[in-house]
Design a protein around this motif. Structure first.
Motif, PDB file in Angstrom:
ATOM      1  N   GLU A 174      -7.476  -1.165   2.231  1.00  0.00           N
ATOM      2  CA  GLU A 174      -7.525  -0.339   3.433  1.00  0.00           C
ATOM      3  C   GLU A 174      -6.313  -0.542   4.333  1.00  0.00           C
ATOM      4  OE1 GLU A 174     -11.139  -1.279   5.417  1.00  0.00           O
ATOM      5  OE2 GLU A 174     -12.414  -0.338   3.910  1.00  0.00           O
ATOM      6  N   ARG A 175      -5.828  -1.770   4.406  1.00  0.00           N
ATOM      7  CA  ARG A 175      -4.673  -2.067   5.247  1.00  0.00           C
ATOM      8  C   ARG A 175      -4.065  -3.379   4.767  1.00  0.00           C
ATOM      9  NH1 ARG A 175      -9.142  -3.738   8.009  1.00  0.00           N
ATOM     10  NH2 ARG A 175      -9.081  -5.773   9.037  1.00  0.00           N
ATOM     11  N   THR A 176      -2.836  -3.610   5.163  1.00  0.00           N
ATOM     12  CA  THR A 176      -2.206  -4.893   4.908  1.00  0.00           C
ATOM     13  C   THR A 176      -1.770  -5.490   6.242  1.00  0.00           C
ATOM     14  OG1 THR A 176      -0.011  -3.899   4.605  1.00  0.00           O
ATOM     15  CG2 THR A 176      -1.356  -4.220   2.635  1.00  0.00           C
ATOM     16  N   MET A 177      -1.763  -6.819   6.298  1.00  0.00           N
ATOM     17  CA  MET A 177      -1.272  -7.527   7.466  1.00  0.00           C
ATOM     18  C   MET A 177      -0.143  -8.448   7.015  1.00  0.00           C
ATOM     19  SD  MET A 177      -2.955  -6.447  10.130  1.00  0.00           S
ATOM     20  CE  MET A 177      -2.650  -7.702  11.382  1.00  0.00           C
ATOM     21  N   ALA A 196       5.464  -0.212   9.980  1.00  0.00           N
ATOM     22  CA  ALA A 196       6.800  -0.491   9.448  1.00  0.00           C
ATOM     23  C   ALA A 196       6.694  -0.780   7.955  1.00  0.00           C
ATOM     24  CB  ALA A 196       7.407  -1.689  10.175  1.00  0.00           C
ATOM     25  N   ASP A 197       7.820  -0.648   7.257  1.00  0.00           N
ATOM     26  CA  ASP A 197       7.877  -1.064   5.863  1.00  0.00           C
ATOM     27  C   ASP A 197       8.871  -2.215   5.736  1.00  0.00           C
ATOM     28  OD1 ASP A 197      10.388   0.130   6.021  1.00  0.00           O
ATOM     29  OD2 ASP A 197       9.809   1.883   4.848  1.00  0.00           O
ATOM     30  N   LEU A 213       0.828  -1.212   0.000  1.00  0.00           N
ATOM     31  CA  LEU A 213       0.000   0.000   0.000  1.00  0.00           C
ATOM     32  C   LEU A 213       0.865   1.266   0.000  1.00  0.00           C
ATOM     33  CD1 LEU A 213      -2.956  -0.775   2.444  1.00  0.00           C
ATOM     34  CD2 LEU A 213      -3.056  -0.490  -0.030  1.00  0.00           C
ATOM     35  N   GLU A 214       2.094   1.153  -0.489  1.00  0.00           N
ATOM     36  CA  GLU A 214       2.987   2.301  -0.526  1.00  0.00           C
ATOM     37  C   GLU A 214       2.349   3.447  -1.317  1.00  0.00           C
ATOM     38  OE1 GLU A 214       3.793  -0.796  -1.210  1.00  0.00           O
ATOM     39  OE2 GLU A 214       5.575  -1.374  -0.075  1.00  0.00           O
ATOM     40  N   LYS A 250      -0.447   4.919  -0.759  1.00  0.00           N
ATOM     41  CA  LYS A 250      -1.912   4.884  -0.798  1.00  0.00           C
ATOM     42  C   LYS A 250      -2.557   5.182   0.551  1.00  0.00           C
ATOM     43  CE  LYS A 250      -1.933   1.505  -4.559  1.00  0.00           C
ATOM     44  NZ  LYS A 250      -2.373   0.160  -4.991  1.00  0.00           N
ATOM     45  N   LEU A 251      -1.733   5.401   1.574  1.00  0.00           N
ATOM     46  CA  LEU A 251      -2.249   5.671   2.911  1.00  0.00           C
ATOM     47  C   LEU A 251      -1.976   7.118   3.305  1.00  0.00           C
ATOM     48  CD1 LEU A 251      -0.908   2.431   4.623  1.00  0.00           C
ATOM     49  CD2 LEU A 251      -3.284   2.891   4.017  1.00  0.00           C
ATOM     50  N   GLN A 252      -2.781   7.627   4.208  1.00  0.00           N
ATOM     51  CA  GLN A 252      -2.601   8.997   4.678  1.00  0.00           C
ATOM     52  C   GLN A 252      -1.497   9.017   5.734  1.00  0.00           C
ATOM     53  OE1 GLN A 252      -6.015  10.780   6.553  1.00  0.00           O
ATOM     54  NE2 GLN A 252      -4.927  12.670   7.053  1.00  0.00           N
ATOM     55  N   GLN A 253      -0.322   9.487   5.328  1.00  0.00           N
ATOM     56  CA  GLN A 253       0.817   9.496   6.240  1.00  0.00           C
ATOM     57  C   GLN A 253       0.817  10.759   7.078  1.00  0.00           C
ATOM     58  OE1 GLN A 253       4.598   8.831   4.347  1.00  0.00           O
ATOM     59  NE2 GLN A 253       5.689   8.570   6.287  1.00  0.00           N
TER      60      GLN A 253
END
Length: 208
Positions: free
Chosen positions: A196-199, A168-169, A145-146, A148-151
């Motif tokens: 929405e998220r990754t696990m 973490a990445d 999701l690099e 694509k998220l609100q950092q």
């Protein structure tokens, strides 16, 4: 021919993480091992293990969660001492060095309060793990999701369902592996959940 009812699966295994179940199928968790569930919550990942004869311990920052887990243990594995389950932050575990054959940490590390706190938690999980032991961790990351998220500030991100998580990445995970001296038991496995998220599942061994 006798058929086991499918409805018996939940009664036997409860709500155990399917990725942790995979480790059971691979024979990496055995009866008699000492196992710590770091961030155990109400014990969903260790209920089956208690019944299976694993020497289970648990740590969680929530006193209420530990109370529930102690009650669960008293029902499912009465020989397990209540003192096995402790209220503690994962960066300050009240256990001696190299105590556990297996350390679990499922859906916890993304609640870290800072990058330093995240790294301190991982180092502490490693400290209590025996040489040759397995660390199984599952946590949300930016992998897949690099961009694509609100950092927000640093490695903190506003998740689509509202909360702010520390993510973490892959580069950070690999750097920790090199620094601490971890050996991968499996490749990193990351599941994308509805954009929405990754696990990410991280399974490593403490080199003897």
């Amino acid at each position: 021919m006798f058929h086991i009812p499918l409805t018996s699966l939940r009664a036997q295994f409860g709500d155990i993480d399917i990725y942790l179940f995979d480790q059971l199928l691979k024979g990496r968790i055995q009866k008699g091992m000492q196992l710590l569930d770091a961030g155990c919550g109400a014990g969903r990942n260790i209920a089956y293990l208690m019944r299976a004869g694993v020497q289970v311990y648990g740590a969680d920052i929530s006193a209420e969660a530990i109370k529930i887990t102690r009650e669960l243990a008293s029902e499912l594995a009465p020989t397990l001492p209540a003192r096995n389950f402790v209220v503690a932050d994962l960066d300050a575990l009240p256990f001696e060095n190299e105590k556990f054959d297996v350390v679990l940490c499922s859906a916890v590390l993304h609640f870290a309060r800072s990058e330093e706190h995240f790294k301190a938690e991982v180092r502490e999980l490693w400290r209590v793990l025996k040489p040759g032991g397995m660390l199984f961790a599952r946590f949300s990351t930016t992998i897949g999701l690099e961009g694509k998220l609100q950092q927000l500030e640093g490695r903190f991100y506003r998740m689509s369902h509202g909360p702010v998580w520390f993510l973490a990445d892959e580069e950070m995970i690999m750097a920790l592996e090199r620094e601490i001296g971890m050996a991968r038991l499996e490749p990193l496995k990351t599941v994308l959940v509805e954009q929405e998220r990754t696990m990410t599942t991280w399974v490593v061994r403490k080199v003897v």
